[in-house]
Enzyme design. Sequence first.
Site, PDB file in Angstrom:
ATOM      1  N   ASP A 371       0.822  -1.203   0.000  1.00 24.85           N
ATOM      2  CA  ASP A 371       0.000   0.000   0.000  1.00 24.85           C
ATOM      3  C   ASP A 371       0.863   1.263   0.000  1.00 24.85           C
ATOM      4  O   ASP A 371       1.985   1.260   0.497  1.00 24.85           O
ATOM      5  CB  ASP A 371      -0.897  -0.036   1.246  1.00 24.85           C
ATOM      6  CG  ASP A 371      -1.974   1.027   1.236  1.00 24.85           C
ATOM      7  OD1 ASP A 371      -2.711   1.118   0.238  1.00 24.85           O
ATOM      8  OD2 ASP A 371      -2.080   1.763   2.241  1.00 24.85           O
ATOM      9  N   GLU A 400       1.086  -0.249  -5.093  1.00 19.79           N
ATOM     10  CA  GLU A 400       0.072   0.765  -5.344  1.00 19.79           C
ATOM     11  C   GLU A 400       0.784   2.095  -5.569  1.00 19.79           C
ATOM     12  O   GLU A 400       1.440   2.623  -4.677  1.00 19.79           O
ATOM     13  CB  GLU A 400      -0.878   0.895  -4.145  1.00 19.79           C
ATOM     14  CG  GLU A 400      -1.930   1.971  -4.387  1.00 19.79           C
ATOM     15  CD  GLU A 400      -2.510   2.542  -3.104  1.00 19.79           C
ATOM     16  OE1 GLU A 400      -3.727   2.750  -3.064  1.00 19.79           O
ATOM     17  OE2 GLU A 400      -1.738   2.786  -2.158  1.00 19.79           O
TER      18      GLU A 400
END
Length: 412
Positions: A371, A400
């Site tokens: 993330d 991401e």
Amino acid sequence: MSPVRKLEADHQVYGMMGNLRPHDIAFDPNNPACLSRSASGDLVFRFLAPADSEEALIVVRNGDDIAAHEMNLVGRAHDVTFWEVRVTPTTERVRFSIAVRLDDGSPIYFGITGVSGAIERIDRFDVAVASIPHHRVPDWARGAVIYQIFPDRFASGDESLTPPEALPWSAPPTRSGFQGGDLPGIIANLDYLEELGVDLIYLNPIFASPSNHRYDTSDYFTVDPILGGNEAFQELVEAAHRRGIRIMLDVSLNHAHPTFGPFQDLITTGPNSEYAPWFDVTEYPPHVRYRPDLVDGHHVWAERIDRLAEATGMDVIPVSAGPVISASYDSWYGVPEMPRIDLQHPAARRFMIDVAKHWVRQYGVDAWRMDVVRYIDYDFWTDLRDAIHEVEPDTYLLAEVMGDPRRRRCWP
């Protein structure tokens, strides 16, 4: 490999002057999304071209030897086409240009100076092969069908795990409420996922956390007990693997919840805590301020203020001026439930790398989705990648990256 044409010259590949109208061609040799090296050493070229492009070539020149590599049309989206080709380098430097033929027959020539009527000597890209980053994707991940699961909302397989405050399964979901999904529910549906042709299950975060999304982790080595805990996760991995389905975990290493052990030590011990260098605290003890006049009764924080104080042991102080809510420590986007971790600190870095290695080594996790990658320094990701691949070279790593990736050097 794609077909290759031998050419006499690369000045004007299509025998006529290039179309000089403004064209939407996106290619940057410094961007690994556009130019990278595979595990075998092949160079992988990718770029975006206008929607009316009929053919695209990577034209490589080595002295008098000129080879035009036909690119594969990977897809179309709105007003662009996406092209890709693999080229085996034969020299230490690769000198090349791009040629595109539109469906009206007119050509586009593209070099280091951009769109051109022809490719001159100074127009070719000139890149040292050794400087091109490796972009290694495991063979099993190529073309894999990935099925994403938000664990709390997929299926409930063990009602004894459901929190007492959970909403009825058929009720509309709320921002912070739980609905009782768990890992046994996923296990019970593996036959269904296998019938769908799923190759990889992508699980949103499953580690212990007070929230339903779990991007604010309390314990990186413990699967949330209301999902079934570590034992249920091991069962899920083994049952999925028996069906040829792999497992990808999701995590944020950039920030944790204030109930994370090192941050709790900071709350109780203060600036003398061994974990103090892991966090950026401007005022001790760590605390949160909020505006009752802006929060009470109608703001998203209304239901979270009391819960934050109860869960973390921090002081949550009402104030009459300032922002709606603020913390005396650095946090992701100013969210007090997500204090940021300084991964330049050696001990913090070792801890998070050990987390990633642990789940691969001990539980057979096949892939990680990381993330908010762009908020963490580039060198952390290269260290993490190398450490994971020492444990299992075929681990798939997915980052991401929000926004324009050409502006962020954040991939390993």
